[in-house]
Write a protein that holds these residues in place. Structure first.
Motif, PDB file in Angstrom:
ATOM      1  N   ASP A 136       0.841  -1.209   0.000  1.00  0.00           N
ATOM      2  CA  ASP A 136       0.000   0.000   0.000  1.00  0.00           C
ATOM      3  C   ASP A 136       0.875   1.258   0.000  1.00  0.00           C
ATOM      4  OD1 ASP A 136      -2.223  -1.675   0.338  1.00  0.00           O
ATOM      5  OD2 ASP A 136      -1.995  -1.628   2.523  1.00  0.00           O
ATOM      6  N   ARG A 137       1.927   1.200   0.808  1.00  0.00           N
ATOM      7  CA  ARG A 137       2.797   2.394   0.908  1.00  0.00           C
ATOM      8  C   ARG A 137       3.563   2.610  -0.407  1.00  0.00           C
ATOM      9  NH1 ARG A 137       2.682   0.701   6.421  1.00  0.00           N
ATOM     10  NH2 ARG A 137       4.120  -1.002   6.040  1.00  0.00           N
ATOM     11  N   ALA A 138       4.018   1.526  -1.018  1.00  0.00           N
ATOM     12  CA  ALA A 138       4.737   1.645  -2.297  1.00  0.00           C
ATOM     13  C   ALA A 138       3.813   2.238  -3.358  1.00  0.00           C
ATOM     14  CB  ALA A 138       5.256   0.271  -2.731  1.00  0.00           C
ATOM     15  N   GLN A 139       2.573   1.793  -3.357  1.00  0.00           N
ATOM     16  CA  GLN A 139       1.569   2.325  -4.305  1.00  0.00           C
ATOM     17  C   GLN A 139       1.420   3.842  -4.135  1.00  0.00           C
ATOM     18  OE1 GLN A 139      -0.585   0.486  -6.635  1.00  0.00           O
ATOM     19  NE2 GLN A 139      -0.875   2.624  -7.272  1.00  0.00           N
ATOM     20  N   GLN A 140       1.380   4.267  -2.889  1.00  0.00           N
ATOM     21  CA  GLN A 140       1.251   5.718  -2.606  1.00  0.00           C
ATOM     22  C   GLN A 140       2.432   6.503  -3.150  1.00  0.00           C
ATOM     23  OE1 GLN A 140       0.488   7.251   1.292  1.00  0.00           O
ATOM     24  NE2 GLN A 140      -0.698   5.442   1.832  1.00  0.00           N
ATOM     25  N   LEU A 141       3.622   5.923  -3.027  1.00  0.00           N
ATOM     26  CA  LEU A 141       4.826   6.621  -3.511  1.00  0.00           C
ATOM     27  C   LEU A 141       4.763   6.791  -5.027  1.00  0.00           C
ATOM     28  CD1 LEU A 141       7.577   4.943  -1.304  1.00  0.00           C
ATOM     29  CD2 LEU A 141       6.572   7.209  -1.030  1.00  0.00           C
TER      30      LEU A 141
END
Ligand SMILES: O=c1[nH]c(=O)c2ncn([C@@H]3O[C@H](COP(=O)(O)OP(=O)(O)OP(=O)(O)O)[C@@H](O)[C@H]3O)c2[nH]1
Length: 196
Positions: A94-99
């Motif tokens: 999820d965090r990688a997607q946000q980046l």
């Protein structure tokens, strides 16, 4: 005397055990004895030291090793850095997607990034040593439909993302492996110096 791995992450623990297999000491993890600590330092090295310090009261006669790592993106001023594992709720995917979303419209030439791993070692005589490994790359413009972690968005200079590589082949360039290799030398030299 034992080698105590100050980590609560099972994958990291396995990598550390593997990296230190030539050291003639029993390896143990403090995970069961102490709860995961808050990583409040501003640097990877600072957080690695916090992990080690959490263990010293229980393992003062042992060699304690802590590691902290993360992804720093130049276009975001080094973000997420020490907050890689927790800058927003959810999982690493999820965090990688946000980046990737935050970098929307940024050309590849401005998407440079690096993984950093810092290792701290505390020896029973009170001495400390530190090591660091860095792997450079870019945040890919095209991410897979499902992103399961940072390895899916971290592009290497051969045009493939980290997760597309065989871990065994990439290991010599891996930030954590580099930091652990240097740490292993420090430990072996310390043992030799004490004639242990
Ligand atoms: O896909 C990836 N490939 C890599 O090569 C890599 N290296 C680091 N990371 C990410 O960086 C954070 C470390 O956080 P971290 O050091 O605080 O670890 P942790 O909290 O899990 O363990 P510990 O604190 O109990 O030791 C986590 O989000 C990791 O996913 C990577 N992700």
């Amino acid at each position: 005397m034992k080698l105590v791995m100050a980590t609560w992450n099972k994958t990291k623990l396995k990598q550390m055990e593997q990296a230190f297999r030539q050291i003639p000491l029993k390896v143990t993890s403090l995970a069961k004895r102490i709860e995961d600590i808050e990583e409040t330092a501003l640097t990877f090295k600072g957080n690695a030291l916090l992990k080690v310090e959490a263990a010293t009261q229980y393992y003062g006669n042992d060699i304690i090793i802590g590691e902290d790592s993360g992804l720093s993106i130049d276009a975001l001023g080094g973000f997420p850095g020490v907050r890689t594992a927790r800058f927003s709720p959810g999982n690493d995917g999820d965090r990688a997607q946000q980046l990737v979303e935050r970098l929307s419209g940024v050309p590849l030439s401005k998407r440079s990034a690096k993984f950093t791993s810092a290792v701290a070692i505390a020896f029973p005589d009170g001495a400390h040593q530190y090591s660091q490994g860095v792997m450079g790359g870019w945040i890919a413009k095209k991410a897979p439909a499902t992103i399961s972690g940072y390895g899916d968005i971290f592009l290497l200079s051969d045009g493939k993302v980290l997760s597309e590589h065989d871990p065994a082949l990439i290991s010599a360039y891996d930030h954590r492996q580099v930091a652990l290799f240097q740490a292993k030398q420090y430990i072996l030299e310390w043992l030799e110096g004490k004639s242990l």
